[in-house]
Scaffold this active site. Structure first.
Site, short mmCIF file in Angstrom:
data_model
loop_
_atom_site.label_atom_id
_atom_site.label_comp_id
_atom_site.label_asym_id
_atom_site.label_seq_id
_atom_site.Cartn_x
_atom_site.Cartn_y
_atom_site.Cartn_z
N SER A 222 -5.54 2.23 -0.42
CA SER A 222 -4.51 3.22 -0.08
C SER A 222 -4.70 4.55 -0.81
CB SER A 222 -3.11 2.66 -0.35
OG SER A 222 -2.82 1.61 0.55
N THR A 265 2.80 -3.90 -2.49
CA THR A 265 1.90 -5.00 -2.19
C THR A 265 2.23 -6.20 -3.07
OG1 THR A 265 -0.43 -5.57 -1.87
CG2 THR A 265 0.09 -4.17 -3.76
N LYS A 269 6.75 -7.74 -2.56
CA LYS A 269 7.34 -7.38 -1.28
C LYS A 269 8.74 -7.97 -1.08
CE LYS A 269 2.97 -6.54 1.06
NZ LYS A 269 2.16 -6.74 2.28
N ALA A 326 2.74 -18.58 3.48
CA ALA A 326 4.20 -18.49 3.62
C ALA A 326 4.79 -17.46 2.67
CB ALA A 326 4.83 -19.87 3.37
N GLY A 328 5.16 -13.10 1.43
CA GLY A 328 5.79 -11.92 2.02
C GLY A 328 5.07 -11.40 3.25
N TYR A 411 -8.21 -7.41 3.73
CA TYR A 411 -9.10 -6.32 4.17
C TYR A 411 -10.11 -5.88 3.12
CZ TYR A 411 -6.05 -2.99 1.69
OH TYR A 411 -5.33 -2.31 0.73
#
Length: 462
Positions: A222, A265, A269, A326, A328, A411
């Protein structure tokens, strides 16, 4: 000087304050509504009445695109913020000030200069509804916020002049924030850059700060993406990393430097929601927020993960899907898959966590070892398995079939062990980078009101 752009609902004082502010700065004041009237030879109510709102918005877009790029004060129409094209033009090289006022004050001011109503509601209810409808766009338009409910035009202009000169963060808070960043894991080049922007020689008090909040968040792309986008769209902003084991500490530092926004992140979250003033409907239903926008002293939480997941998978509506994980981001994935009318089964190594998320989202659930009996059309990995430096895949190679579509929300790296194995098996794949592009695009819109083309983000991340 940078342009000063005034946003806000009708009756918040843009024209009066803008006229005084321009005179004190020794520059021109340009009102977009007045420009439209001059160019068309008709009044705004007349254009609305004869041509309709859509034609008015086209004229408004043209007028805004033709504004000078510097040395002026601009007053905008109340609805100009709704158009991403307008925001791209207005935000470029500008200091953006949002003017606000309470409902009663706006209603009283508008009574002196009535226009045709936009709805069938009463005056006060229309104002309240329209402001609520535009709320996220007004927040995106804000660098600084000034409440004009109880100020004269001159007092409000003085407040804006002070903000332009001094900003909102005093030097001691800037220095304290730097010490916090310096005590953390921020890489030296990023720390040096941040120091120069916080208090270095010639630092700009008008610069707005944003960042990714996580623990850890060194893997995040980011900062690279957003700082390149700031350059591209000529935004006076800087994006950094807020890395700490405590979300409370991160939010305190963010508020201390009057941050404009945070990308949230792992592992915050869910936890961040307890510290926000407002939460949008999607984030509330997902039970997780990955985006925080600070505006006018308030922190509002959003979830853009689900939109990032939904768009690349829209062509698989109605599929039988298995969701791995399971946490955020899994909650956002479940929300997106259910929105696409998929038959979703959530699997987790701790079945109780899968059950809890399944009950929240209206899905089926099971343990990790139940994957084989489901025979899914679509597999979505919402665990952190495969994130650098982890080289594990959440599934064995023999569990992948060429009829499956495999989506990995991880990613980093761009091709994860799961994606590599899925491609080898002949599966269709959707990478985490594709998901990241879509959710980041939505975040940027929430932060600045600008709609970035997918191709621009792809070029930056390539």
């Amino acid at each position: 000087m940078r342009r000063v752009v005034l946003f806000g609902y009708r009756g918040t004082g843009k024209t009066g304050i803008g006229t005084v502010l321009a005179r004190r700065l020794g520059v021109s004041f340009l009102d977009t509504d007045s420009l439209i009237e001059q160019q068309s030879g008709r009044t705004i109510p007349g254009i609305f009445r004869e041509d309709g709102e859509e034609r008015f918005r086209e004229r408004e877009r043209d007028a805004i695109a033709g504004l000078p790029l510097r040395d002026c004060v601009i007053g905008t129409g109340g609805g100009a913020v709704m158009d991403p094209v307008n925001m791209e033009h207005l935000r470029a090289g500008s200091v953006c000030v949002l003017l606000t006022a309470d409902i009663a004050t706006i209603e009283r001011r508008l009574a002196r200069a009535p226009r045709p109503p936009l709805t069938s509601l009463s005056s006060a209810d229309e104002i309240r509804e329209m402001i609520a409808h535009r709320r996220s766009q007004y927040a995106a338009a804000e660098d600084f916020c000034v409440d004009t409910s109880r100020t004269s035009t001159g007092e409000a202009a003085d407040r804006i002049l002070s903000l332009l000169k001094k900003g909102t963060v005093p030097a001691p808070k800037r220095e304290a924030a730097y010490r916090w960043f310096a005590a953390g894991p921020l890489p030296a080049p990023e720390l040096e850059d941040l120091a120069s922007r916080l208090f270095g020689p010639g630092c700009d008090v008008q610069t707005r700060f944003l960042g990714v909040a996580g623990y850890p968040c060194g893997h995040s792309r980011s900062p690279l993406l957003f700082n390149r986008l700031f350059d591209r769209y000529h935004l006076n902003c800087h994006y950094t990393r807020f890395e700490d084991p405590s979300i409370e500490t991160i939010l305190r530092v963010a508020r201390d430097i009057d941050a404009k926004g945070l990308s949230v992140t792992i592992p915050f979250k869910r936890d961040v929601m307890a510290h926000l003033d407002e939460i949008d409907d999607a984030a509330r239903q997902v039970g997780a927020a990955n985006t925080v926008v600070f505006a006018c002293g308030s922190a509002r939480g959003y979830n853009t993960d689900w939109l990032g997941i939904r768009k690349p998978l829209a062509g698989h509506a109605g599929a039988r899907a298995v969701l791995l994980g399971a946490g955020g981001v899994a909650a956002a994935a479940a929300y997106a898959l259910v929105d696409l009318d998929m038959e979703v089964t959530i699997l987790n190594r701790t079945p109780a966590k899968a059950q809890a998320l399944a009950e929240q989202s209206g899905c089926r659930w099971g343990g990790w070892d139940e994957f084989g009996r489901i025979d899914p059309d679509l597999v979505v990995n919402a665990t952190s398995l495969g994130m650098q430096p982890d080289r594990r895949s959440p599934l064995r190679d023999d569990q992948l079939k060429k009829e499956m579509t495999v989506c990995d929300l991880v990613y980093t790296p761009p091709v994860t062990p799961l994606i590599a194995a899925a491609r080898k098996a002949g599966c269709e794949t959707v990478t985490g980078t594709e998901i990241f592009i879509q959710q980041a695009r939505e975040q940027f819109r929430l932060f600045f009101g600008i709609d970035v083309p997918d191709t621009v983000i792809q070029e930056i991340l390539a």
